[in-house]
Design an enzyme around this catalytic site. Structure first.
Site, PDB file in Angstrom:
ATOM      1  N   SER A 238      52.270  21.975  -1.748  1.00 20.42           N
ATOM      2  CA  SER A 238      52.728  21.069  -2.022  1.00 20.42           C
ATOM      3  C   SER A 238      52.660  20.042  -1.393  1.00 20.42           C
ATOM      4  O   SER A 238      53.342  20.059  -0.666  1.00 20.42           O
ATOM      5  CB  SER A 238      53.721  21.289  -3.168  1.00 20.42           C
ATOM      6  OG  SER A 238      55.290  22.073  -2.748  1.00 20.42           O
ATOM      7  N   LYS A 239      54.075  19.303  -2.055  1.00 22.25           N
ATOM      8  CA  LYS A 239      54.458  17.461  -1.490  1.00 22.25           C
ATOM      9  C   LYS A 239      54.672  18.082   0.144  1.00 22.25           C
ATOM     10  O   LYS A 239      55.396  17.359   0.982  1.00 22.25           O
ATOM     11  CB  LYS A 239      55.088  16.822  -2.279  1.00 22.25           C
ATOM     12  CG  LYS A 239      54.306  15.620  -3.357  1.00 22.25           C
ATOM     13  CD  LYS A 239      55.156  14.754  -3.291  1.00 22.25           C
ATOM     14  CE  LYS A 239      54.340  12.435  -2.986  1.00 22.25           C
ATOM     15  NZ  LYS A 239      54.744  12.518  -3.678  1.00 22.25           N
ATOM     16  N   ARG A 240      55.481  19.151  -0.171  1.00 20.10           N
ATOM     17  CA  ARG A 240      57.075  20.002   0.969  1.00 20.10           C
ATOM     18  C   ARG A 240      56.322  20.028   2.234  1.00 20.10           C
ATOM     19  O   ARG A 240      56.755  20.466   3.326  1.00 20.10           O
ATOM     20  CB  ARG A 240      57.741  20.996   0.096  1.00 20.10           C
ATOM     21  CG  ARG A 240      59.006  21.123  -0.568  1.00 20.10           C
ATOM     22  CD  ARG A 240      59.307  22.063  -1.079  1.00 20.10           C
ATOM     23  NE  ARG A 240      58.451  23.137  -1.398  1.00 20.10           N
ATOM     24  CZ  ARG A 240      58.006  24.161  -1.010  1.00 20.10           C
ATOM     25  NH1 ARG A 240      58.165  24.717   0.125  1.00 20.10           N
ATOM     26  NH2 ARG A 240      57.076  24.674  -1.995  1.00 20.10           N
TER      27      ARG A 240
END
Ligand code: GLU
Length: 469
Positions: A238-240
């Protein structure tokens, strides 16, 4: 053997992300390997979430990755007539029926099924009612009540689903829009798709789709569900975990061939080989060696592989890729011999094109002043003025700046001053680049050319005189 026809059907509800790009790549590689066809289809039936910007972003990413398609792009939103025709076929053959149960009624059925320990599902109330078409009616598929549906997955092996767990799912909503699983099957049938490689987040859809194929008397494609791409902490990417959009990696200075090499290895293997050219990937790719476990995205590994690809690429190949980065930084760079020289001197020292761009700064500055303060303090001291002047004199007398000739020039300066090579090279480096880190001194002199070298040496001498005074 029939022509292999694969497809990539992104939903344009965002950019092309790493997982999607890998799915596209696997389908592309498989088609190319077998001289088959690769079809691009935009699954834009969700009108609320689909955007033109996402469609454009997907095309842009596919172009960057050089994943070209042979057919399409098809847009599902333009194929409603075809879907209607296929819905009618299901109705005519008795494989689908109208249902007027309200949402509340269906919800109550689901609750009831759960209360008695079953899966939440529609109870088939309208199945045999023979209801006609009406404004509030949905169309449901008549799922078999007994038996099993087997997904013969080339990656995961056979996955068996009990038909009793399958309810009569909706294939067309009351507003007339067909549902996702239905349109995918109609598209795959009408586009002749015989190999479906997709993320395993879709595996639950596959038994429904298989039932539809059977009802429509169509042969099943080969299915392969690829495990997800995870972040380093083993959670879904994910973006993380960094950038998600594929084009962000372009902007970070990765080469498309390095990126696809990395994507391919993220779920597929060929012995312990890590580096693959695009051609090798096409040659060696197969479905058998797609792994069963999730790939872990690791930017450090990608970066190392990118460095290998930059090193392996020729200056000619790198020039058009690097030029936009140089210009983006405001360098007055052209596709010329100078650019080739600059790349040649940096391409074994740069892990990304961004790093190469930073490394090339001194080549494109009109004036390397102001010098890095520490470098100037340490190396542009009064005694360096003589060294720089002597070297300028020697270099100016040379006909060419080949390494051999330069060596002679440096030797002369060493003799005249009694200084070692290092003592001479560092002030020269600061004078020519403004800093203490750069490619080899002979290399940069050769690339910069006589005029720039002379001007920079002269400027450094002036600087020393001005600051020393
Ligand atoms: N449109 C789906 C997605 O973007 C792909 C579905 C499929 O491959 O069948 O996830």
């Amino acid at each position: 053997m029939a022509t292999i026809i694969t497809r990539f059907p992104p939903s344009p509800t965002g950019y092309l992300h790493v997982g999607g790009a890998r799915t596209a790549l696997f389908n592309w590689l498989y088609a190319r390997k077998h001289q088959g066809k690769f079809v691009l289809r935009i699954e834009d039936t969700d009108v609320v979430r689909s955007t033109q910007a996402s469609v454009d972003a997907i095309f842009e990413a596919m172009h960057w990755l050089e994943l070209d398609w042979d057919e399409g792009p098809y847009f599902q939103s333009r194929r409603f007539d075809l879907y209607r025709e296929y819905l009618q076929r299901l109705l005519d053959s008795g494989d689908a029926y109208y249902c007027t149960c309200t949402q509340e009624e269906v919800e109550a059925m689901r609750k009831k099924a759960m209360a008695s320990g079953g899966k939440p599902k529609y109870d088939g109330r309208c199945r045999e009612r023979g209801l006609p078409r009406s404004d509030n009616a949905v169309i449901r598929f008549k799922s078999p009540l007994v038996g099993t549906t087997v997904v013969a997955d080339v990656i995961k092996g056979d996955i068996v689903f009990q038909n009793t767990e399958q309810d009569d799912f909706v294939v067309c909503r009351s507003d007339g829009t067909p549902t996702y699983n239905f349109v995918v099957v109609v598209d795959d049938i009408t586009m002749g798709i015989n190999t479906v490689i997709r993320g395993d987040d879709h595996v639950m859809n596959t038994p429904k789709q298989i039932l539809l194929y059977k009802a429509l008397n169509s042969p099943l494609p080969v299915f392969g569900h690829v495990p997800m791409v995870l972040g380093k902490d083993k959670t879904r990417l994910s973006k993380r975990h960094g950038a998600m959009s594929v084009t962000a990696y372009r902007d970070m200075g990765f080469l498309p061939d390095a990126f696809i090499n990395y994507l391919a290895r993220l779920g597929w293997s060929h012995g312990d080989q890590e580096f693959f050219t695009r051609r090798e990937l096409v040659e060696k790719f197969n479905l058998e060696n797609i792994g069963k476990s999730a790939g872990v995205f690791d930017i450090d590994k990608l970066t190392a592989l990118n460095a290998d690809h930059i090193r392996a690429a020729s200056v000619r190949q790198l020039a058009p890729r690097v030029l936009p980065f140089f210009r983006g930084k405001g360098y007055h760079a052209e596709a010329d011999d100078y650019l080739d020289g600059v790349i040649g001197s940096l391409h074994t020292r740069s892990k990304t094109l961004v790093e190469m761009t930073e490394g090339a700064h001194f080549y494109y500055r009109e004036d390397v002043r102001p010098y890095d303060e520490k470098a100037a303090q340490k190396f542009l001291k009064p005694e360096a003025a003589r060294v720089l002047s002597l070297l300028a004199e020697q270099l100016n007398a040379l006909e060419d700046l080949a390494e051999k000739s330069q060596e002679e020039a440096f030797k002369k300066v060493m003799e005249d001053t009694g200084l070692g090579f290092g003592k001479i090279a560092q002030p020269v480096r600061v004078a020519l680049t403004g800093n203490t880190v750069s490619p080899g001194i002979f290399e940069i002199i050769a690339v910069l050319g006589k005029a720039r070298v002379m001007a920079r040496l002269k400027a450094a001498v002036e600087y020393i005189q001005a600051t020393g005074a």
